[in-house]
Design a protein around this motif. Structure first.
Motif, PDB file in Angstrom:
ATOM      1  N   GLU A   1      12.537   5.779 -10.956  1.00 27.12           N
ATOM      2  CA  GLU A   1      11.797   5.115  -9.887  1.00 27.12           C
ATOM      3  C   GLU A   1      12.465   5.323  -8.527  1.00 27.12           C
ATOM      4  OE1 GLU A   1      12.131   3.862 -12.864  1.00 27.12           O
ATOM      5  OE2 GLU A   1      10.107   3.316 -13.496  1.00 27.12           O
ATOM      6  N   ASP A   2      13.807   5.376  -8.535  1.00 27.50           N
ATOM      7  CA  ASP A   2      14.517   5.553  -7.272  1.00 27.50           C
ATOM      8  C   ASP A   2      14.178   6.887  -6.617  1.00 27.50           C
ATOM      9  OD1 ASP A   2      15.664   3.190  -7.520  1.00 27.50           O
ATOM     10  OD2 ASP A   2      17.706   3.904  -7.899  1.00 27.50           O
ATOM     11  N   LEU A   3      13.784   7.840  -7.440  1.00 27.99           N
ATOM     12  CA  LEU A   3      13.552   9.193  -6.934  1.00 27.99           C
ATOM     13  C   LEU A   3      12.110   9.392  -6.485  1.00 27.99           C
ATOM     14  CD1 LEU A   3      15.630  11.192  -9.542  1.00 27.99           C
ATOM     15  CD2 LEU A   3      16.175  10.732  -7.165  1.00 27.99           C
TER      16      LEU A   3
ATOM     17  N   VAL B   1      19.581  12.865  -7.300  1.00 25.34           N
ATOM     18  CA  VAL B   1      20.724  12.135  -6.732  1.00 25.34           C
ATOM     19  C   VAL B   1      22.000  12.651  -7.384  1.00 25.34           C
ATOM     20  CG1 VAL B   1      19.636   9.984  -6.022  1.00 25.34           C
ATOM     21  CG2 VAL B   1      20.332  10.283  -8.399  1.00 25.34           C
TER      22      VAL B   1
ATOM     23  N   GLU C   1      12.864   5.273   4.299  1.00 23.11           N
ATOM     24  CA  GLU C   1      12.907   4.378   3.152  1.00 23.11           C
ATOM     25  C   GLU C   1      12.857   5.185   1.858  1.00 23.11           C
ATOM     26  OE1 GLU C   1       9.877   1.179   1.224  1.00 23.11           O
ATOM     27  OE2 GLU C   1       9.762   1.503   3.389  1.00 23.11           O
TER      28      GLU C   1
ATOM     29  N   THR D   1      17.084   6.616  -1.147  1.00 23.07           N
ATOM     30  CA  THR D   1      17.636   6.629  -2.502  1.00 23.07           C
ATOM     31  C   THR D   1      17.707   8.045  -3.078  1.00 23.07           C
ATOM     32  OG1 THR D   1      15.418   6.229  -3.342  1.00 23.07           O
ATOM     33  CG2 THR D   1      16.829   4.310  -3.013  1.00 23.07           C
TER      34      THR D   1
ATOM     35  N   THR E   1       5.941   2.866  -5.640  1.00 26.02           N
ATOM     36  CA  THR E   1       6.494   1.608  -6.122  1.00 26.02           C
ATOM     37  C   THR E   1       5.398   0.853  -6.869  1.00 26.02           C
ATOM     38  OG1 THR E   1       5.879   0.615  -4.017  1.00 26.02           O
ATOM     39  CG2 THR E   1       8.147   1.365  -4.229  1.00 26.02           C
TER      40      THR E   1
END
Lengths: 251, 844
Positions: B123-125, B214, B50, B54, B129
């Motif tokens: 936040e994706d990295l 990313v 999970e 990302t 959360t």
């Protein structure tokens, strides 16, 4: 002690059954083993109980000896009514007042012959009366085999040890269930002779169940059972008179 | 034959049922362990997936050390962002941060207490959360993981103290975070700060623990990784998120694997004990069915068919019991998870992971043990001659004990040799050899035990006749009338008690050594400060701020902090070292310096324990090859050698430690008071400094010794808890054997009842028989355990271990075993006392 009848006759009675009924099972499967019989066993007497298979002779013995309970009626050993006793008191009564000789498996294999003889006294934590113990042991005639374990004794010797055990605590009454059933005739004769002697010389009371006329002839009195009822009696029997009586009852 | 076997099983439901319980418990332990670790494993694997979903790539240090983070300079992040094809990149700062709850107690500590930085706009990295509130944006704001918040009733807007390497500080809680979907991971607490604050409070300015990135989709991932690798300085590498995930997973699996192995060892002991019970039950049942077997032989069954029938019975019992065991194992895991949840330790949610392997392993273990245990009884069955069907006498009495004695002695000697090899000769696979040797010895002694059972049990039961008359005599004689049976029953308990005794002796020896070492080598120390949590020394410790403050106190003369680190030797295996303050070492650690100068540690060298120097064949001026997390492989000069115990075989200086390790917490701080300062006066001054640090505790020498002992006791308790199942199975075995023997002796009991034995006396007789059997097993186990324990301690005497004999504890174990025997006898004695006199004395 229960407040029983204390007439002169009961003083002479070691054990008695009044209106004894024993029914096994219920409903359609019910089997009546004792059909309301009454019988007295006199003190100092050797009584044999005879009857065909299913006549209730073993049931009678078990109930008088406090090993089984009647469905109705009452059993007395001396003045004590067994039906009123709890398990513990019944056990103590067997220990103090009753001796047993069974057909087989009479002895505890881990104990020596001597230890087996004194077993009931030991369980009760009592010391055997030395003189009496010697009398009993001498009468049994085991000699140097007393320290042996049961497996090292012959069948006849084992049964004589069982008889000595029954005698040593001087019980009110000794019950024997086919004591010679598994023995050859010589050993059987020795055992029965010993029992007879115990009654005559030592004043013991013995009740013996047997189907063997020879064994029964050692007794002072024979009570005949059939279908759970007393159907006859014989005093001072001989082998012949026993056979006659059996024929008569059978016919 | 299958039909006969099935009927055999049905006819002996109760007896086999008790056997089955032994299998069920053992298999449940095995499969429960597997389900437990698999569930953890899968939960984490999905968590990693999970997290990595990302992220495309990570930048990390090239060398991997457990619990050591290789810091990545912030400049690297800027460079990575410039690489063509990178869409976004972010660095996470990581360090130590421990909350203090409303009562002033530290939160967590047994489990890791992590601090992270929040990366705005990326936040994706991040792993993190937002569950509630908002991320920290100022130097006095913190976010806490939702699980820890719930456990400690933390609310948003509340102020909370956080222990950091730079000291304890107060923050305002502004939000609750999740770790992916989870509120909490296995009790780890997480504190999240904004980046500038994180750099400051973790004392790692401009250093990231990891960089994630990313791509912008313009180039293939492989190309992007290559491009990033091209710009990275030596010592750093870029890997795909997939690789990182696999590595994380592997690392986690290694940790889990250790737990798995440890639990399976205990499960194995339980299964081994269970095996004895099964063997015994089958033997007894076959002895009791002698007539039946003989009849089968008489009507034409071959001995092979009889063997097969018994084996098939064993298979049926094994199959059913193993299946129940697997199900019970799953249930056990579910219970454990509920327990974890209730204790607030976040065990990953979701379904339990039941792999086909778990079921297969559980079934195979259960079946194999049952079958293996039934082999000898099955062969016994085949040896019953047809004549036994009609003969009155017991046929096939005890076979020659001589063969048995020789075989068992040989087995014992082989086992002892393997043990010796493992303990004193072999350098590797020590645990495996010791375990194997111990198991062989167990079998050997179990084989020999019938030879001494009669005599020993008579001695144990000697006081009984005097205590209880003929009841006591009978109890004693009953316990010895079947020596093999008594021995097999006792063997199960023997194994349990032996293992428990070894553990007790080891623990006691360690405690004694600790006492000796502390009094000998730290005799000059006034006070010692250490983490109050008994946990991985890489993850807990004393904030260095403590030493700094203590050094300023007028009451204090010496402050000597030490740190703990793991390095790798030439074989790439991890070793421990302690870093010390060269200037103050000799005033707190009394060691005899054999050669060289302690002060030279300041030059970056290593000080070796004399034995280690001898093993490595190095002296002053030689070098040792050591690999460190931050500096990589170095040839470290040996500057001194010493004799003395209590620290590590390898000591380096604190300054060089900071260059070589990222660990920022002190492992221990030793404090000596200034001349003329009374103990309680000094203590008060030191305690005042420690007030903001509830995660550490101050102890004088006596307290220090007690603390160390208490930690060993905790370990002892945990191990004993895990061994409890084996002991329970052994007691079950006593109950089972007793119940079977009672059944066999029905007539005898009937006779005893007929001639006047009360129920109470019958119960007493059976109870004491159980106690004798239990004591026999416990004493055998005790002797064996003491011998084994002595051997293990002797083998470890090089490590400074000296034999400690916990006689009080061992006596307690023996008494406990006797009580266990009483408990085991409850049901059999109840049954025995209920024996129906008429049934028992009647005969056909």
């Amino acid at each position: 002690m229960t407040a029983g009848m204390s007439t002169a006759s009961t003083l002479q009675t070691a054990a008695r059954v009044r209106d004894g009924v024993k029914v096994y099972g219920t409903g359609h499967a019910a089997v009546t083993a004792l059909a309301g019989l009454s019988v007295d066993f006199q003190r100092g007497e050797f009584t044999a109980i005879m009857g065909p298979s299913g006549s209730g002779k073993s049931t009678l013995l078990h109930c008088v000896a406090g090993l089984d309970e009647l469905t109705s009626g009452s059993v007395f050993i001396g003045e004590t009514e067994l039906g009123l006793l709890k398990d513990r008191d019944l056990t103590l009564l067997r220990r103090e007042k009753v001796g047993f000789i069974f057909q087989a498996f009479n002895l505890i294999p881990t104990l020596s012959a001597a230890e087996n003889i004194t077993l009931p006294l030991d369980i009760a934590g009592r010391k055997p009366d030395d003189a009496w113990y010697r009398t009993v042991v001498d009468t049994v005639g085991l000699g140097d085999r007393l320290t042996h374990r049961p497996t090292e004794l012959s069948g006849g010797q084992q049964q004589r040890v069982a008889a000595a055990r029954a005698l040593v605590s001087r019980p009110e009454i000794i019950f024997a269930d086919e004591p010679s059933g598994n023995l050859d005739s010589t050993s059987a004769g020795e055992l029965l002779g010993f029992m007879e002697q115990a009654v005559k010389d030592l004043g013991q009371t013995i009740v013996m169940v047997t189907h063997d006329p020879v064994a029964a002839s050692y007794a002072d009195r024979i009570v005949f059972l059939a279908d759970g009822e007393v159907v006859g009696e014989l005093r001072d029997p001989t082998q012949d008179s026993v056979l006659d009586k059996m024929k008569q009852l059978g016919g | 034959m299958l039909k006969l076997a099935w009927k055999g099983v049905l006819a002996h439901k109760l007896r086999l049922g008790l056997t089955a319980i032994a299998i069920v418990l053992g298999v449940a332990f095995v499969s429960g362990t597997l389900v437990f670790t698999d569930t953890l494993d899968r939960a984490f694997s999905s968590l990693f997936d999970e997290i990595n979903a990302t992220v495309d790539l990570y930048v990390r240090g090239e060398t991997e050390f457990s619990n050591e983070v290789v810091p990545i300079p912030a400049e690297i992040l800027d460079d990575v962002k410039e690489v063509p094809g990178i869409g976004n990149a972010a660095g996470t700062v990581q360090g130590f941060a421990q909350f203090i709850d409303a009562a002033g107690d530290p939160v967590g500590g047994q489990a890791p207490t992590f601090g992270f930085s929040w990366v705005p706009g990326a936040e994706d990295l991040s792993v993190l959360t937002i569950k509630e509130g908002r991320p920290p944006a100022a130097s006095d704001e913190v976010m806490v993981d939702a699980g820890t918040a719930a456990m400690n009733d933390f609310t948003i807007g509340q102020e909370v103290d956080v222990i950091l390497v730079t000291g304890t500080e107060r923050f305002e809680i502004v939000g609750f975070a999740g770790f992916g979907e989870e509120d909490n991971i296995l009790g780890a607490t997480i504190a999240i700060f904004d980046e500038p604050t994180a750099f400051r409070v973790f004392d790692s300015p401009g250093e990231y623990a990891s960089i994630s990135a990313v791509g912008d989709g313009s180039v293939a991932l492989e190309t992007l990784v290559d491009r990033v690798n091209d710009i990275l300085p030596d010592g750093f590498e870029a890997v795909t998120a997939e690789t990182q995930g696999e590595d994380d997973q592997a690392e986690f699996q290694e940790a889990i694997g250790f737990l798995n192995t440890a639990l399976l060892v205990f499960a194995g002991i339980a299964v081994l004990v269970g095996g004895f019970i099964i063997y015994n039950t089958f033997s007894i049942i076959i002895a009791q069915r002698m007539k039946e077997m003989a009849l089968l032989r008489a009507v034409g069954a071959t001995n092979r068919q009889v063997t097969r029938m018994v084996v098939v019975e064993a298979v049926l019992v094994g199959l059913v019991a193993s299946a129940i065991g697997v199900v019970a194992g799953v249930g056990l895991t579910w219970l454990i998870r509920s327990g974890f949840d209730a204790a607030g330790v976040g065990f990953p949610q979701g379904p339990l992971t039941i792999r086909p392997n778990t079921v297969i392993v559980g079934m195979i273990v259960g079946l194999a043990v049952t079958l293996f245990s039934a082999v000898i009884p099955a062969r016994q069955a085949a040896r019953i001659p047809p004549v036994a069907a009609i003969s009155e006498a017991t046929v096939g009495g005890p076979r020659s004990l001589r063969v048995r004695a020789i075989a068992a002695s040989v087995l014992t000697i082989i086992g002892a040799l393997v043990l010796f090899l493992g303990l004193f000769v072999a350098g590797s696979n020590v645990l495996q050899l010791v375990g194997l040797g111990a198991v062989i010895v167990f079998f050997g002694i179990a084989g020999l035990s019938p030879l001494i059972a009669r005599r020993t049990a008579r001695i144990i039961g000697a006081p009984l006749p005097a205590m209880y008359g003929v009841t006591g005599t009978l109890a004693r004689e009953n316990s010895v009338r079947r020596p093999r049976r008594t021995a097999a029953t006792a063997s199960a308990l023997m194994i349990g008690v032996a293992v428990v005794s070894v553990v007790a002796i080891l623990a006691s020896s360690i405690k004694q050594s600790i006492t000796e070492q502390i009094t000998q080598n730290f005799g000059t120390v006034d006070f010692q400060i250490q983490s109050s949590a008994f946990a991985d020394p890489s993850l807990v410790g004393v904030s260095p701020a403590v030493s700094e403050e203590l050094a300023t106190l007028p009451e204090v003369a010496v402050v000597s902090p030490m740190r703990f680190g793991l390095w790798k030797n030439e074989d790439d295996s991890e070793r421990q070292l302690i870093s010390v303050d060269p200037a103050t070492l000799e005033s707190v650690f009394v060691a005899e310096v054999q050669a060289g100068q302690v002060a030279d540690l300041a030059t970056g060298g290593v000080m070796l324990q004399a034995d280690t120097a001898e093993d490595l064949e190095v002296g002053i001026g030689d070098t040792v090859t050591m690999q460190f997390p931050l500096t990589g492989t170095e040839q470290v000069p040996v500057v001194a050698t010493f004799t003395g115990e209590g620290l590590s075989a390898y000591l380096i200086g604190n300054e060089s430690f900071s260059e070589r390790f990222s660990q920022k917490l002190d492992f221990m701080v030793f404090v000596n008071l200034a001349d003329g300062v009374a103990q309680d006066q000094g203590r008060a001054a030191v305690e005042a400094v420690l007030e903001p640090y509830p995660n550490v505790e101050l102890s004088n020498q006596a307290e220090f010794i007690e603390n160390q002992k208490a930690q060993i006791d905790i370990l002892l308790t945990v191990i004993n808890a895990l061994l409890l199942l084996a002991i329970l199975i052994a007691l079950l075995g006593i109950a089972n054997t007793l119940a079977l023997s009672i059944f066999e002796r029905k007539r005898e009991l009937g006779l005893l009842r007929a001639v006047g034995m009360t129920r109470r006396q019958v119960r007493r007789m059976i109870r004491w028989e159980a106690v004798i059997t239990a004591l026999y097993g416990a004493l055998l186990g005790l002797v064996l355990g003491i011998a084994l324990g002595w051997a293990v301690v002797s083998a470890l005497s090089d490590e400074g271990l000296s034999f400690g004999f916990p006689y009080q504890l061992l006596i307690t174990y023996v008494i406990a075993a006797a009580i266990g025997g009483v408990v085991a006898s409850v049901w059999p004695s109840f049954r025995g006392a209920r024996t129906n006199v008429l049934e028992a004395i009647s005969y056909e």
